[in-house]
Motif scaffolding. Structure first.
Motif, PDB file in Angstrom:
ATOM      1  N   GLY A 458     -18.675  -9.604   5.799  1.00 15.22           N
ATOM      2  CA  GLY A 458     -17.362 -10.229   5.785  1.00 15.22           C
ATOM      3  C   GLY A 458     -16.401  -9.704   4.749  1.00 15.22           C
ATOM      4  N   LEU A 459     -16.775  -8.621   4.053  1.00 12.04           N
ATOM      5  CA  LEU A 459     -15.905  -8.086   2.991  1.00 12.04           C
ATOM      6  C   LEU A 459     -14.889  -7.091   3.572  1.00 12.04           C
ATOM      7  N   PRO A 460     -13.686  -7.046   2.997  1.00 16.24           N
ATOM      8  CA  PRO A 460     -12.660  -6.143   3.533  1.00 16.24           C
ATOM      9  C   PRO A 460     -12.985  -4.671   3.289  1.00 16.24           C
ATOM     10  N   LEU A 461     -12.509  -3.845   4.215  1.00 14.95           N
ATOM     11  CA  LEU A 461     -12.637  -2.395   4.113  1.00 14.95           C
ATOM     12  C   LEU A 461     -11.265  -1.780   4.347  1.00 14.95           C
ATOM     13  N   GLY A 462     -10.979  -0.700   3.647  1.00 15.18           N
ATOM     14  CA  GLY A 462      -9.659  -0.083   3.770  1.00 15.18           C
ATOM     15  C   GLY A 462      -9.718   1.329   4.310  1.00 15.18           C
ATOM     16  N   LEU A 463      -8.626   1.743   4.943  1.00 14.20           N
ATOM     17  CA  LEU A 463      -8.442   3.135   5.344  1.00 14.20           C
ATOM     18  C   LEU A 463      -7.311   3.738   4.519  1.00 14.20           C
ATOM     19  N   GLN A 464      -7.419   5.026   4.245  1.00 18.64           N
ATOM     20  CA  GLN A 464      -6.423   5.721   3.436  1.00 18.64           C
ATOM     21  C   GLN A 464      -5.630   6.697   4.291  1.00 18.64           C
ATOM     22  N   LEU A 465      -4.314   6.682   4.105  1.00 16.89           N
ATOM     23  CA  LEU A 465      -3.451   7.700   4.690  1.00 16.89           C
ATOM     24  C   LEU A 465      -2.833   8.506   3.551  1.00 16.89           C
ATOM     25  N   ILE A 466      -2.892   9.829   3.667  1.00 16.32           N
ATOM     26  CA  ILE A 466      -2.346  10.740   2.660  1.00 16.32           C
ATOM     27  C   ILE A 466      -1.126  11.421   3.269  1.00 16.32           C
TER      28      ILE A 466
END
Length: 496
Positions: A458-466
């Motif tokens: 249930g923990l958040p995950l992030g995506l990165q845009l460069i």
């Protein structure tokens, strides 16, 4: 409604303040109440309620006159790395205990000039050195998220951990962060918020306590992409007091948010498919790729061949610059001075002051930095790392020259980990948290972390845009498209 004012986005608060649905004073009180009830998070380390109330009253007067900037009346938190006039600014270090600057950093002065309300100073890793907020003299900030069915306290990430925890827990509407190797993006990913590292030179570094001067960059930490665009517009701009500040116009970043990415080319770098990447991170990356493809973007496989040398190069360059920057903390001019014995000279004063004032991680990095800059090892380490850095920047330049508009990668190699879980005898384990983020600082590029999903616990995950240099507008627009497709609206359950 009034009870939930602290949960608003900047954009919603701006609209509500304009149409007189509530006042900045009411909004500020909602945040101050939330802060007072959240000491368990250790997010705010210097509370400034009197300043906040005075600034809110000023903002209300300004709004009443009808000529208010976007951030006028919006309560925010300031990372303890930014010097704030008349308010303790100690970079979470014992060596700056008692330091109260008589001047304001350029970024906070601009925010203040826009009418933003300062609620207080936020926790961080000591001198911004760390990936978990555990090196702070105030004690670790705590992530408002918990694993499903567990009471284990988790890291909010570092070094801007207090900023991330405060925004995620609705203690403030937004916060300033700084990013030297991922210190905005990694905590944003760990707490389910948006974190933007602008292009090097976009925001002034004047009045921000230095860690590694060629890598440090201030940026916004917010609830969503629109807020990041609004806040970046207020933070950015040329500053003659910072020789690395770039003199180019600040566009209307919010106006760039159309959500239309049709025909945009999004690069997927092969080298970021690291060994041992958790399945959940790989799956999230694939899902993010599909979301952008479905929104009309063209997905292209790209190569950034020198990626594998980024972490070693970073952990030579950053400590080298830190050892140089931290030489000013000597017990003479400001901050802590050790008690001396009879017969002690200036050398003993320096040694004792630094031994007492600097924590273990800062001492480690200063010693590494001094070593790689020393006469016998300068070419072997520091010069070689500088050459690798140039190659990493060229990798990105080549990809952008080939027509790629932005690059999609994971933000972190895992979800938030437990406090104490990584602080074993091997510091390299902690350093590996920066594997997806340090390349961006070495190349001076803008990048953003957007919450895009949750792991099995249930923990958040992030995506990165460069993005391309100084093209934060198009980068924010790609992030806006990704945010809308991902539809991440989860909030931590309140336990504090």
């Amino acid at each position: 409604m009034m009870d939930d004012l602290n949960r608003l986005t900047i954009a919603a608060a701006r609209d509500g303040l304009r149409d007189k649905s509530f006042t900045s004073a009411e909004l500020t009180e909602a945040c101050l109440g939330a802060i007072d009830g959240a000491d368990a998070l250790r997010a705010f380390v210097h509370k400034t309620p009197e300043i906040a109330r005075a600034q809110a009253a000023q903002a209300d007067a300004q709004i009443a006159q009808g000529a208010a900037a976007d951030l006028c009346g919006v309560p925010i938190g300031i990372k303890d790395l930014f010097c704030t006039e008349g308010v303790a600014s100690q970079a979470a270090s014992r060596i700056l205990d008692g330091f109260v600057p008589q001047y304001e950093s350029s970024v906070t002065a601009q925010l203040r000039g826009q009418g933003a309300v300062m609620l207080g100073k936020l926790n961080m890793d000591e001198f911004a050195m760390g990936s978990s907020n555990e090196t702070s003299v105030y004690g670790a900030a705590v992530n408002p998220w918990r694993r499903a069915g567990s009471d284990t306290p988790l890291t909010p990430g570092g070094s801007s951990g207090g900023s991330a925890a405060a925004v995620a827990a609705d203690l403030c509407l937004a916060a300033t962060g700084t990013d030297t190797g991922g210190s905005i993006r990694q905590p944003a990913a760990f707490t389910g918020i948006t974190g933007l590292k602008p292009t090097y030179g976009r925001c002034s570094r004047w009045g921000i306590i230095a860690f590694a001067s060629s890598l440090d960059q201030a940026g916004p930490m917010t609830r969503d992409v629109r807020d990041a665009a609004i806040m970046l517009g207020a933070m950015a701009g040329h500053d003659p007091r910072d020789s690395t500040s770039v003199d180019i116009p600040v566009p209307d970043f919010e106006a760039a948010l159309t959500g239309d990415v049709r025909g945009k080319r999004i690069g997927i770098p092969n080298e970021y498919r690291i060994e041992g990447m958790p399945d959940e991170i790989a799956k999230l990356w694939e899902e993010g790729t599909s979301m952008l493809r479905e929104a009309g973007a063209e997905i292209v496989e790209i190569s950034l061949p020198h990626t594998k040398y980024a972490l070693p190069a970073y952990y030579v360059i950053a400590p080298a610059e830190a050892s140089s920057n931290l030489a000013r903390y000597d017990g003479v001019r400001f901050g802590h001075r050790a008690a001396l014995d009879a017969g002690d000279g200036i050398t003993e004063m320096y040694e004792k002051t630094r031994a007492e004032g600097f924590g273990a991680e800062v001492q480690r990095r200063v010693m590494v930095g001094t070593y790689v800059l020393s006469a016998g090892f300068y070419d072997a380490y520091y010069n070689r790392a500088r050459k690798v850095r140039a190659l990493i920047k060229k990798d990105f330049d080549d990809v952008f020259a080939a027509g790629v508009d932005a690059i999609l990668t994971p933000a972190t190699p895992s979800a938030a980990f437990g406090l104490g879980e990584m602080s074993d005898a091997d510091p390299v384990r902690m350093y590996l948290n920066d594997v997806f983020t340090v390349t961006v600082n070495l190349a001076g590029l803008p990048a953003i972390s957007v919450p895009a999903g949750r792991d099995a616990e249930g923990l958040p995950l992030g995506l990165q845009l460069i993005g391309r240099p100084f093209e934060e507008g198009p980068l924010l627009n790609a992030a806006y498209s990704l945010e809308r497709s991902a539809g991440f609206v989860a909030k931590p359950s309140k336990w504090w």
